[in-house]
Design a protein around this motif. Structure first.
Motif, short mmCIF file in Angstrom:
data_model
loop_
_atom_site.label_atom_id
_atom_site.label_comp_id
_atom_site.label_asym_id
_atom_site.label_seq_id
_atom_site.Cartn_x
_atom_site.Cartn_y
_atom_site.Cartn_z
N GLY A 184 0.81 -1.09 -0.01
CA GLY A 184 0.22 -0.05 0.10
C GLY A 184 0.87 1.30 0.13
N GLU A 185 1.73 1.15 0.82
CA GLU A 185 2.61 2.52 0.79
C GLU A 185 3.69 2.65 -0.44
N LYS A 186 4.02 1.58 -1.01
CA LYS A 186 4.66 1.66 -2.19
C LYS A 186 3.85 2.21 -3.36
N LEU A 210 -6.06 2.66 -13.27
CA LEU A 210 -5.36 1.83 -14.15
C LEU A 210 -4.37 0.87 -13.63
N VAL A 211 -3.67 1.45 -12.45
CA VAL A 211 -2.85 0.55 -11.44
C VAL A 211 -3.45 -0.81 -10.78
N GLU A 212 -4.97 -0.32 -10.71
CA GLU A 212 -5.66 -1.74 -10.08
C GLU A 212 -6.14 -2.48 -11.13
N ILE A 278 1.45 -9.29 -6.38
CA ILE A 278 -0.11 -8.68 -6.26
C ILE A 278 -1.12 -9.29 -7.21
N ILE A 279 -0.48 -10.22 -7.97
CA ILE A 279 -1.42 -11.19 -8.88
C ILE A 279 -2.38 -12.26 -8.28
N GLU A 280 -3.54 -12.18 -8.72
CA GLU A 280 -4.21 -13.45 -7.88
C GLU A 280 -4.33 -14.49 -8.48
#
Length: 389
Positions: A184-186, A210-212, A278-280
């Motif tokens: 989250g911080e990054k 877009l990042v999401e 972060i990829i599910e």
């Protein structure tokens, strides 16, 4: 402490030229520079543009006389940094070595008027890889078969890389709560500070969306038009957003190899993230992990030896596809298909025959696999990755 793979090469090149080291935030650039200063020089000085007293020293050209190495961190934020470092190098060469570290912004500014031409070497520092963590070294010969190692810790390291990603802090910490807070911080810092300070972004919320979205686009040819409709923005704006995120090492793209392939796709890139954690989707995350290791492999040879080693993928208009192809001087060396478990090798055989690819690998997530089938080596990832960098 993990010994970084570029340490000795950078120390060697500092004897002759300025060394620029760029890479994602928190990849370990500053730590690497300070280790080199301690281990390879009698003394060194670390000067950070973001620290006001150091900034005054930079502007006033106050340089430590006894330092064998001067490390400038975040110097690229200084408008005239290239002329500044060029003048110091030309005047004080022989007195001390110069190293400049920074984020992707350094790449951006480095391209605008190349006043450092002939005076520097540039390295892209990648996050951790399985081979680097295990500290495995081997000689790599182009167009020869890859040399693999059996290591009892490889499976454990691979599982940790899949879960916590390749960045040093979360990988070494190995705690899920820390990983979530670090992520989250990054991302918050990337969008609201670094990118905002560099580029004119009229809608940061759209960039955040877009990042999401991008983690769900990994591994497939990226359609700008489809993505534009998702964001309800213009093609030009979306293209600019993607370029900025790529320059800040959020993602990278690889392009199809079209030489000698009839009806090949020639423009659509496949997108991957620098941090695959972060990829599910398990299969997509695994493919991204392999893509990142291969990118580190080719960037290493480009930066350290000036070799024309490239990473592509293979796909024709009939839908046949192979995930990755490594070329040297535009000639195929080896192809890689990723699978969670060993599956069909038809596409590897198809492209291997038409392109005369010397070596074909199907890399699977399941451990303990290594056998040949019709000339294709089907091998577990924890063993395959020991052959890279």
């Amino acid at each position: 402490m993990i010994k970084r793979y570029l340490t000795e090469l950078i120390a060697r090149d500092l004897k002759d030229k300025i060394v620029l080291v760029s890479g994602p935030r928190q990849v370990g650039k500053t730590t690497l520079a300070q280790i080199i200063g301690k281990e390879y020089f009698k003394s060194f000085s670390y000067i950070n543009w973001d620290y006001q007293p150091d900034r005054k020293k930079i502007i006033n050209f106050e340089l430590p006389a006894e330092a064998g190495l001067i490390i400038f961190d975040e110097l690229h934020k200084y408008k005239n940094w290239k002329s500044y470092i060029k003048g110091i190098f030309d005047k004080y060469k022989g007195y001390f070595s110069l190293m400049v570290t920074g984020s992707a912004k350094m790449d951006i500014y480095r391209k605008g008027g190349d006043s450092l031409r002939g005076r520097y070497y540039h390295y892209r520092l990648h996050p951790l890889s399985l081979n680097e963590i295990l500290d495995l070294t081997k000689k790599i010969n182009f167009f020869s078969k890859l040399q693999f190692s059996l290591n009892k810790k490889a499976k454990e390291v691979l599982n940790l890389l899949i879960k916590f990603g390749p960045f040093p802090e979360p990988f070494l910490k190995k705690e899920e709560n820390h990983w979530r807070r670090w992520q989250g911080e990054k991302l918050d810092t990337l969008i609201k500070e670094e990118i905002r300070d560099l580029a004119v972004i009229y809608d940061l919320s759209n960039l955040q969306v877009l990042v999401e979205i991008l983690p769900k686009k990994v591994g497939a040819p990226l359609s700008i038009n489809n993505l534009r409709e998702d964001l309800e923005t213009t093609h030009k704006t979306l293209t600019n957003y993607l370029r900025i995120l790529e320059l800040f090492y959020f993602h990278f793209r690889i392009y199809p190899y079209s030489k000698k392939i009839s009806r090949a796709l020639k423009k659509m890139a496949k997108l991957y993230l620098w941090d695959w954690s972060i990829i599910e989707n398990e299969g997509v995350k695994f493919e991204n992990l392999i893509a990142s290791h291969l990118l580190k492999f080719v960037d290493f040879f480009q930066d350290s030896q000036g070799q024309r080693v490239s990473l592509h993928y293979l796909r024709d208009t009939q839908g046949r596809e192979v995930d990755f192809l490594i070329t040297v001087d535009d000639k195929p060396w080896f192809a890689v298909e990723t699978k969670v478990e060993d599956e069909s090798i038809a596409n590897l055989l198809y492209f291997g025959e038409r392109l005369k690819i010397p070596f074909l690998y199907q890399v699977v997530l399941k451990s303990g696999i290594d056998y040949f089938k019709n000339g294709v080596r089907i091998i577990s990832a924890d063993k395959f990755l020991t052959a890279l960098i």
